[in-house]
Design an enzyme around this catalytic site. Structure first.
Site, PDB file in Angstrom:
ATOM      1  N   SER A  42      16.236  28.838 -32.111  1.00 56.21           N
ATOM      2  CA  SER A  42      16.954  27.591 -31.812  1.00 56.21           C
ATOM      3  C   SER A  42      17.854  27.773 -30.596  1.00 56.21           C
ATOM      4  O   SER A  42      18.964  28.294 -30.691  1.00 56.21           O
ATOM      5  CB  SER A  42      17.794  27.193 -33.028  1.00 56.21           C
ATOM      6  OG  SER A  42      18.549  26.054 -32.710  1.00 56.21           O
TER       7      SER A  42
ATOM      8  N   HIS B  89      12.801  26.903 -29.916  1.00 56.38           N
ATOM      9  CA  HIS B  89      12.996  25.615 -30.602  1.00 56.38           C
ATOM     10  C   HIS B  89      14.047  24.826 -29.841  1.00 56.38           C
ATOM     11  O   HIS B  89      15.198  25.248 -29.733  1.00 56.38           O
ATOM     12  CB  HIS B  89      13.459  25.875 -32.043  1.00 56.38           C
ATOM     13  CG  HIS B  89      13.594  24.650 -32.887  1.00 56.38           C
ATOM     14  ND1 HIS B  89      12.552  24.104 -33.593  1.00 56.38           N
ATOM     15  CD2 HIS B  89      14.673  23.881 -33.145  1.00 56.38           C
ATOM     16  CE1 HIS B  89      12.990  23.044 -34.264  1.00 56.38           C
ATOM     17  NE2 HIS B  89      14.268  22.885 -34.013  1.00 56.38           N
TER      18      HIS B  89
ATOM     19  N   ASP C  25      16.278  21.660 -29.761  1.00 59.90           N
ATOM     20  CA  ASP C  25      16.837  20.547 -30.531  1.00 59.90           C
ATOM     21  C   ASP C  25      17.314  19.485 -29.564  1.00 59.90           C
ATOM     22  O   ASP C  25      18.302  19.681 -28.849  1.00 59.90           O
ATOM     23  CB  ASP C  25      18.001  21.033 -31.404  1.00 59.90           C
ATOM     24  CG  ASP C  25      17.492  21.709 -32.659  1.00 59.90           C
ATOM     25  OD1 ASP C  25      18.037  22.758 -33.046  1.00 59.90           O
ATOM     26  OD2 ASP C  25      16.533  21.189 -33.245  1.00 59.90           O
TER      27      ASP C  25
ATOM     28  N   MET D  83      18.821  15.865 -29.065  1.00 57.58           N
ATOM     29  CA  MET D  83      19.608  14.923 -29.862  1.00 57.58           C
ATOM     30  C   MET D  83      20.130  13.792 -28.961  1.00 57.58           C
ATOM     31  O   MET D  83      20.551  14.042 -27.834  1.00 57.58           O
ATOM     32  CB  MET D  83      20.793  15.655 -30.493  1.00 57.58           C
ATOM     33  CG  MET D  83      20.380  16.873 -31.305  1.00 57.58           C
ATOM     34  SD  MET D  83      21.842  17.666 -32.012  1.00 57.58           S
ATOM     35  CE  MET D  83      21.126  19.153 -32.662  1.00 57.58           C
TER      36      MET D  83
ATOM     37  N   HIS E  28      11.925  19.644 -30.956  1.00 58.12           N
ATOM     38  CA  HIS E  28      12.324  18.875 -32.146  1.00 58.12           C
ATOM     39  C   HIS E  28      13.092  17.646 -31.675  1.00 58.12           C
ATOM     40  O   HIS E  28      14.267  17.739 -31.318  1.00 58.12           O
ATOM     41  CB  HIS E  28      13.195  19.788 -33.035  1.00 58.12           C
ATOM     42  CG  HIS E  28      13.706  19.128 -34.265  1.00 58.12           C
ATOM     43  ND1 HIS E  28      14.656  19.725 -35.074  1.00 58.12           N
ATOM     44  CD2 HIS E  28      13.406  17.951 -34.862  1.00 58.12           C
ATOM     45  CE1 HIS E  28      14.929  18.924 -36.106  1.00 58.12           C
ATOM     46  NE2 HIS E  28      14.180  17.840 -35.989  1.00 58.12           N
TER      47      HIS E  28
ATOM     48  N   MET F 227      15.136  14.789 -32.209  1.00 59.35           N
ATOM     49  CA  MET F 227      16.032  14.106 -33.148  1.00 59.35           C
ATOM     50  C   MET F 227      16.598  12.882 -32.403  1.00 59.35           C
ATOM     51  O   MET F 227      17.788  12.796 -32.078  1.00 59.35           O
ATOM     52  CB  MET F 227      17.155  15.033 -33.603  1.00 59.35           C
ATOM     53  CG  MET F 227      16.679  16.127 -34.542  1.00 59.35           C
ATOM     54  SD  MET F 227      17.951  17.318 -34.924  1.00 59.35           S
ATOM     55  CE  MET F 227      17.637  18.520 -33.646  1.00 59.35           C
TER      56      MET F 227
ATOM     57  N   MET G 209      13.675  19.562 -43.023  1.00 52.90           N
ATOM     58  CA  MET G 209      15.073  19.814 -42.667  1.00 52.90           C
ATOM     59  C   MET G 209      15.802  20.352 -43.890  1.00 52.90           C
ATOM     60  O   MET G 209      15.778  19.720 -44.960  1.00 52.90           O
ATOM     61  CB  MET G 209      15.740  18.540 -42.175  1.00 52.90           C
ATOM     62  CG  MET G 209      15.326  18.065 -40.794  1.00 52.90           C
ATOM     63  SD  MET G 209      15.457  19.308 -39.494  1.00 52.90           S
ATOM     64  CE  MET G 209      17.208  19.662 -39.508  1.00 52.90           C
TER      65      MET G 209
ATOM     66  N   GLY H 133      25.350  25.878 -37.812  1.00 57.81           N
ATOM     67  CA  GLY H 133      26.459  26.395 -38.623  1.00 57.81           C
ATOM     68  C   GLY H 133      26.677  25.718 -39.948  1.00 57.81           C
ATOM     69  O   GLY H 133      27.691  25.916 -40.607  1.00 57.81           O
TER      70      GLY H 133
ATOM     71  N   ASP I 254      14.303  24.194 -40.963  1.00 56.30           N
ATOM     72  CA  ASP I 254      15.301  24.130 -39.897  1.00 56.30           C
ATOM     73  C   ASP I 254      16.669  23.818 -40.498  1.00 56.30           C
ATOM     74  O   ASP I 254      16.887  22.739 -41.031  1.00 56.30           O
ATOM     75  CB  ASP I 254      14.895  23.004 -38.908  1.00 56.30           C
ATOM     76  CG  ASP I 254      15.813  22.927 -37.704  1.00 56.30           C
ATOM     77  OD1 ASP I 254      15.514  22.106 -36.817  1.00 56.30           O
ATOM     78  OD2 ASP I 254      16.803  23.668 -37.658  1.00 56.30           O
TER      79      ASP I 254
HETATM   80  C1  DX5 Z   1      20.270  21.357 -37.118  1.00 56.49           C
HETATM   81  C2  DX5 Z   1      20.134  22.428 -36.055  1.00 56.49           C
HETATM   82  C3  DX5 Z   1      20.303  23.810 -36.673  1.00 56.49           C
HETATM   83  C4  DX5 Z   1      20.148  24.917 -35.701  1.00 56.49           C
HETATM   84  C5  DX5 Z   1      20.006  26.218 -36.460  1.00 56.49           C
HETATM   85  O1  DX5 Z   1      20.056  20.119 -36.525  1.00 56.49           O
HETATM   86  O2  DX5 Z   1      18.833  22.311 -35.503  1.00 56.49           O
HETATM   87  O3  DX5 Z   1      19.299  23.933 -37.643  1.00 56.49           O
HETATM   88  O4  DX5 Z   1      19.052  24.743 -34.907  1.00 56.49           O
HETATM   89  O5  DX5 Z   1      21.259  26.762 -36.546  1.00 56.49           O
HETATM   90  P1  DX5 Z   1      21.872  27.364 -37.888  1.00 56.49           P
HETATM   91  O6  DX5 Z   1      21.141  28.664 -38.164  1.00 56.49           O
HETATM   92  O7  DX5 Z   1      23.312  27.579 -37.510  1.00 56.49           O
HETATM   93  O8  DX5 Z   1      21.671  26.348 -38.954  1.00 56.49           O
HETATM   94 ZN    ZN Z   2      15.590  21.629 -34.953  1.00 55.82          ZN
END
Ligand code: DX5
Ligand code: ZN
Length: 236
Positions: A22, A47, A49, A51, A80, A82, A151, A159, A189
């Site tokens: 991530s 990965h 993310d 957003m 991913h 979102m 998810m 975190g 995830d």
């Molecule tokens: C959620 C994020 C987290 C991140 C992973 O939207 O996508 O899942 O990537 O980080 P930790 O391991 O801190 O959950």
């Molecule tokens: Zn993700």
């Protein structure tokens, strides 16, 4: 519920354990160095993310980061999305270098059409479901997918703590996949810690989004943490 298949040998090659790092959890001031470390560590995906501050209450990287990262690594990109109405950005993230594009079932009213649009770009395609979204919402599209993303936290922030009820959902998806005779990856995830990853694999997951809970762990190097995660998963 029948126990999920427990080891890679029983699953096709497609179901081998895969680690998807991530990148939102990397050292953002030294992104290039961390990407090189991830390659050295032997992760399977980066990965991303993405957003939009609407579908999730947070805002993160966009396709511009991905474009420059694409120039320095051959690691596969697991994107991913979102974001609301992801159809608007399929082309942009395809051009930026995505290999696998994952959209949320909750983010579009035309999920089947969006999945077809992604496949038409020659990309691998996945659908993600949030913690409260039932697995049955995948019923009429799962046959077209390469991957399902369960998810294990509410999306938006690193975190967080895993939502225990999502473990049953992993098993439910694995059941659905096996009942339909499909060979589909199951990605998880959110708080995929060393300990949680083992339980998630026992339930049927085989793609692990690794963030602050594992490979960007403050006390380990990326290479050490990836090796530790790989070894723990191999014992399941
Ligand atoms: C959620 C994020 C987290 C991140 C992973 O939207 O996508 O899942 O990537 O980080 P930790 O391991 O801190 O959950
Ligand atoms: Zn993700």
């Amino acid at each position: 519920m029948k126990p999920a298949k427990r080891c890679n040998q029983e699953r096709g090659d497609k179901m081998q354990d895969k680690i998807s790092a991530s990148i939102m959890c990397a050292d953002l001031l030294n992104l290039g160095d961390d990407i090189k470390e991830l390659k050295k560590a032997g992760v399977d995906y980066i990965h991303w993310d993405i957003m939009d501050g609407v579908f999730v209450p947070n805002y993160s990287m966009n396709q511009d980061f991905m474009k420059v990262a694409r120039e320095i690594t051959d690691l596969k990109f697991d994107t991913h999305l979102m974001i609301t109405d992801p159809a608007r950005y399929i082309d942009k993230f395809a051009e930026a270098g995505t290999d696998l594009m994952v959209v949320h079932a909750e983010a579009t009213i035309h999920l089947h059409r969006v999945v077809q649009q992604i496949k038409a770009k020659g990309l691998k395609v996945g659908v993600a479901i949030n913690p409260a979204t039932p697995v049955c919402s995948l019923n009429h599209v799962i046959g077209d997918l390469d991957l399902v993303l369960v998810m294990t936290v509410n999306p938006g922030y690193a975190g967080q703590k895993m939502i225990p009820a999502t473990l049953d959902k992993i098993e439910e998806v694995r059941e659905m996949v096996e009942k339909k005779g499909l060979e589909i990856d199951i990605e998880v995830d959110g708080n995929v810690s060393f300990e949680n990853a083992v339980e998630m694999k026992k339930r049927g997951a085989n793609v692990f989004v690794a963030g602050t809970s594992s490979i960007f762990h403050k006390d380990l190097s990326i290479v050490e943490a990836t090796r530790k995660l790989r070894e723990l998963l191999a014992e399941v």
